[in-house]
Design an enzyme around this catalytic site. Structure first.
Site, PDB file in Angstrom:
ATOM      1  N   LEU A  47     -19.871  48.410  88.852  1.00 25.72           N
ATOM      2  CA  LEU A  47     -20.009  47.113  88.212  1.00 25.72           C
ATOM      3  C   LEU A  47     -21.020  46.306  89.015  1.00 25.72           C
ATOM      4  CD1 LEU A  47     -16.329  46.071  87.374  1.00 25.72           C
ATOM      5  CD2 LEU A  47     -18.190  46.288  85.723  1.00 25.72           C
ATOM      6  N   ASP A  48     -21.851  45.536  88.338  1.00 27.18           N
ATOM      7  CA  ASP A  48     -22.788  44.666  89.042  1.00 27.18           C
ATOM      8  C   ASP A  48     -22.030  43.681  89.924  1.00 27.18           C
ATOM      9  OD1 ASP A  48     -25.150  45.695  87.885  1.00 27.18           O
ATOM     10  OD2 ASP A  48     -24.772  44.560  86.060  1.00 27.18           O
TER      11      ASP A  48
END
Length: 338
Positions: free
Chosen positions: A43-44
């Protein structure tokens, strides 16, 4: 055939915004006192939500879980596109806000099979280097479009101005592996004559796994249009608590308590078939004997799935076997101490 030295677990972890997916692994490593940990899809940093993490021998499953469809909730802010396509980036383009009718029509067009160009700030490698590293150096990298599928796109909430133009939207996306929600926001905005970036992102599901069942879920803030105000603040810093903090120790306890052992039910959630190994063939299985139906309580031939989880008659996980396109079976890995 390769044996593994220790049994593994699958951990559902709720990543908080601000930290990287990699840094989130440290909590799991400390919980189990092991370095053998791997996630099944990043996930960013600005995003929050579900990470499915494998430990021990089950790190071998990471590649299978990575293939699952994923569900996200996104807060999209209109009027400005940034270089990173999210709120911590630098503005690179502005455009008028879209009207609600055009926006709803654009969302409807962005479902089904699509070709998508990934963002420049991504982990995709171009000529051996990460695209994000090249972008930070000001080097434009040509990333080819890739085929994705948007299984579902649903408008959950919308904020409009007095002229019924969309300022921000809260949207649910169910998508295939490899889909960038940042790129979806960009492309939907272009489709309705505007510009946009993500103000917030929450991954709620990976395959059959849900963030509500994840350790640390209670630490996440619910996503809403109010979170679009977060872009007025400075970019998030790494927010993982110190290793000796009370919050971190409690999270490690929660991880250990909720970690999933491989069972037939969990195997089904991972998309695997399950077979039961006959007790008198356990030693033969450990030693890598040629696979045949005689080893199991049910025949091999009717199995549809390519990966099969093997359990003993006591219910203990024994390993994985795989079927190739020609219908031949081979060992994936064997748990040494089943």
């Amino acid at each position: 055939m390769k044996a593994e030295s220790c049994a593994g677990r699958i951990v559902l972890l709720a990543k908080r915004p601000g930290g990287t997916s990699f840094s989130s692994l440290y909590t799991v490593k400390r919980a189990f006192k092991t370095g053998k940990v791997g996630h099944t899809g990043t996930l960013d940093s600005f995003a929050q939500g579900l990470l499915v993490i494998c430990t021990g021998s089950l790190t071998r499953l990471a590649g299978h879980i990575t293939q699952f469809s994923k569900t996200y909730e996104a807060v999209i802010r209109f009027g400005t596109e940034t270089d990173t396509l999210e709120h911590t980036g630098t503005a690179v383009r502005t455009a008028p806000l879209p009207n609600l009718v055009d926006f709803e029509a654009a969302i409807a067009r962005f479902t089904g099979p699509l070709m998508q160009k990934p963002p420049a700030f991504s982990a995709i490698h171009v000529n051996g280097k990460r695209s994000s590293d090249l972008a930070r150096q000001g080097i434009a990298a040509e990333i080819p479009a890739r085929k994705i599928t948007v299984h579902r796109a649903a408008l959950l909430d919308v904020a409009t101005d007095r002229e019924n133009r969309v300022c921000a939207a809260h949207v649910l996306f169910e998508v295939s592996k490899g889909t960038y929600i940042r790129s979806l926001a960009r492309d939907i905005a272009v489709e309705c004559g505007s510009a946009a970036h993500l103000a917030a992102l929450n991954r709620t599901k990976v395959g059959a796994f849900s963030v509500e069942d994840a350790a640390g879920f209670h630490l996440l803030a619910p996503l809403s249009l109010r979170l679009m105000q977060a872009e007025e603040a400075a970019p998030c810093a790494e927010n993982s608590p110190p290793a000796d903090s009370e919050v971190e120790r409690a999270l490690q306890d929660e991880i250990r308590a909720q970690a999933l052992q491989m069972t037939p039910e969990l195997a089904a959630s991972c998309g695997f078939s399950a077979l039961v190994l006959r007790t008198n063939y356990e030693t033969a299985f450990r030693n890598g004997v040629k696979l045949s139906s005689m080893l199991f309580t049910a025949p091999l031939t009717p199995l549809i799935n390519e990966t099969i989880a093997v359990f003993t008659e006591r219910g203990t996980f024994a390993g994985l076997i795989q079927k190739n396109t020609a219908g031949r079976f081979s060992y994936g890995f064997v748990e040494r101490n089943f």
